[in-house]
Design a protein around this motif. Sequence first.
Motif, mmCIF file in Angstrom:
data_model
loop_
_atom_site.group_PDB
_atom_site.id
_atom_site.type_symbol
_atom_site.label_atom_id
_atom_site.label_comp_id
_atom_site.label_asym_id
_atom_site.label_seq_id
_atom_site.Cartn_x
_atom_site.Cartn_y
_atom_site.Cartn_z
ATOM 1 N N GLN A 1 -45.333 -29.606 37.496
ATOM 2 C CA GLN A 1 -45.408 -28.484 37.854
ATOM 3 C C GLN A 1 -45.348 -27.828 35.742
ATOM 4 O OE1 GLN A 1 -43.976 -26.634 41.723
ATOM 5 N NE2 GLN A 1 -42.094 -26.238 39.781
ATOM 6 N N SER A 2 -44.787 -28.337 35.097
ATOM 7 C CA SER A 2 -44.738 -28.555 33.325
ATOM 8 C C SER A 2 -46.262 -28.531 33.250
ATOM 9 C CB SER A 2 -43.401 -29.372 32.902
ATOM 10 O OG SER A 2 -43.595 -30.013 33.038
ATOM 11 N N LYS A 3 -46.591 -29.448 33.222
ATOM 12 C CA LYS A 3 -47.741 -30.112 33.219
ATOM 13 C C LYS A 3 -49.292 -28.930 33.812
ATOM 14 C CE LYS A 3 -47.884 -34.382 30.864
ATOM 15 N NZ LYS A 3 -48.859 -34.492 29.722
ATOM 16 N N LEU A 4 -48.984 -28.438 34.488
ATOM 17 C CA LEU A 4 -50.027 -27.158 35.349
ATOM 18 C C LEU A 4 -50.125 -26.746 34.548
ATOM 19 C CD1 LEU A 4 -49.990 -27.679 38.726
ATOM 20 C CD2 LEU A 4 -51.660 -28.315 37.767
ATOM 21 N N HIS A 5 -48.910 -25.618 33.742
ATOM 22 C CA HIS A 5 -48.987 -24.454 32.912
ATOM 23 C C HIS A 5 -49.188 -24.377 31.665
ATOM 24 C CE1 HIS A 5 -46.081 -21.817 35.065
ATOM 25 N NE2 HIS A 5 -45.536 -22.952 35.766
ATOM 26 N N ASP A 6 -50.488 -26.269 31.797
ATOM 27 C CA ASP A 6 -50.378 -26.242 29.726
ATOM 28 C C ASP A 6 -52.235 -26.395 29.727
ATOM 29 O OD1 ASP A 6 -48.351 -26.078 28.483
ATOM 30 O OD2 ASP A 6 -47.301 -28.070 28.868
ATOM 31 N N VAL A 7 -52.589 -26.406 31.314
ATOM 32 C CA VAL A 7 -53.954 -26.977 31.708
ATOM 33 C C VAL A 7 -54.511 -25.636 31.334
ATOM 34 C CG1 VAL A 7 -55.544 -26.792 33.387
ATOM 35 C CG2 VAL A 7 -53.405 -28.215 33.574
ATOM 36 N N THR A 8 -56.170 -25.432 30.341
ATOM 37 C CA THR A 8 -56.504 -24.774 29.696
ATOM 38 C C THR A 8 -57.729 -24.769 30.861
ATOM 39 O OG1 THR A 8 -55.857 -25.200 27.787
ATOM 40 C CG2 THR A 8 -58.231 -24.519 27.459
ATOM 41 N N LEU A 9 -58.279 -23.821 31.238
ATOM 42 C CA LEU A 9 -59.193 -23.029 32.195
ATOM 43 C C LEU A 9 -60.664 -22.696 31.517
ATOM 44 C CD1 LEU A 9 -57.497 -21.978 35.539
ATOM 45 C CD2 LEU A 9 -58.206 -24.373 35.140
#
Length: 537
Positions: A51-59
Amino acid sequence: MGTSAGALSSLLLGILLTSTPGALGANPGLVARITDKGLEYVAQEELVTLQSKLHDVTLPDFSGDAKIKYLGNAHYEFHSLNIHSCELLGSALKPLPSHGLHFSISDSFIRVKGKWKVRKRILKLDGSFDVTVKGITISVNLLLGSEPSGRPKVAVSSCSSNIRDVEVHMSGDLGWLLNLFHHQIESKFRRVLESKICKIIQDSVTSDLQPYLQTLPVTMEMDIFAGIDYSLMEAPQATAEILDVMLKGEIFSRDHRSPVAFLAPVMSLPEEHSRMVYFAISNYAFNTASLVYHKVGYLNFSITDDMVPPTSNIRLTTKSFRAFCPRLARLYPNTNLTLQGTVVSAPFLNFSPGNLSSAAQMEIEASVLLPNSVKEPVFRLGVATNVSVMLTFNTSKITGFLKPEKIQVELKESKVGVVNVELLEALLNYYLLNTLYPKVNDKLAEGFPLPLLKRIQLYDPVLQIHKVSGFSRVLRNWGGGLVSFPGLQAITQWVGPSPALQLGKPPRGWDGSGSAGCHEAVHGSFRSATSMGAGGI
């Protein structure tokens, strides 16, 4: 799934990995097992990292030209997309027979916020939008293997994610804009997000988890004499509910390593799944240590008169020995003696339920010290002694302590006639209790290290001793020597040390509890563990 050591990387993969296969027919000296309860707990904890990694995803931005109702052909842009929140649910981690592990997440959702704008010549429209991605499922297969060095490795062999539904809300409630998103953007958006999820997992395994697994020791130095081999014997043995891994668990001479003349006993664990992790250590580890220290003469000793307390009525002189051996005093009047002790063979551990013991056979040669510094042997004793062995654990080591029993002395050979060995027992008992046994206990207190990943420590062990013989791989036939550790509870950074967290008890608020243990020589449990800071998927 995280830059710090997640439960999966530290608790599970650091223990349960393959290594260079051992010799055909060889048995492990140490077995580790993680049960379905342990895997269940690990999977739940791993969600936090992902979950913490997904917050850093750039779309990426989405743009193009399309025919829009009322406007005709126009240029559109959906930009500044950011993951606002996410909730991952329904996690599971299962053994994958002949492969490794299967990690899955189901029934999860992600919320994305962004901005939109449409341009038609001088006409410009803009606003914001929200996307709710529902019914996300993720499926990952992890292949566990080994490098030629015997160190573990892990790779993602397959990864897939799927999105069931995408809901969009546009500011201004423009129906034509919603249609534009669904017709032009949604399929691209799905593919991008699905690939991003798998890329996060792949990158985390490669850059975080794999380097962390390299901290799992394959060989470790114990002291100047000995090292311990923790290379794994074969690939993990997976069933529908457990993973077992076989470690060599052999202590070897650092000066000259040679093959051990005996095999480790066949060893396994009882079919209990109430705890998270089980360990089992057979007497092979302890007995190979005994071989090493026996070979270097660590237990040999020499007693001279200057080592006898000044207040003692018995001196190591022929005059004092007149009561033990009258002829000795006549043949060598006023001459000093020396006693040279050697252990006949390496003493091995014996197992019985709840108890460890060992029997040592020694020979003591008495010599007179002639004026020219030559030692003249005069008689030889045989000494037998039994000791009880107590094993203990600290945060990272197995330690021990000997409790000696009364010695038995017999005369093996004499060049000076009758020797009263009963009178000598007091002197020998004094030396053994005050010199030899403390020396051995100091060495046992140093202990030997457990194969733990970096920054992992265990707490509050509970020890059980079993006699196990004829162990089968399916754990039906009990009986040889076994040390086991039950109740290894929550060795993760999320729980941390806590007096309230005890092995066999689930963490508060967690409904998939577990703990840990060990079987096949010694058994122990741990209350909690320190945090761990390395990568996990």
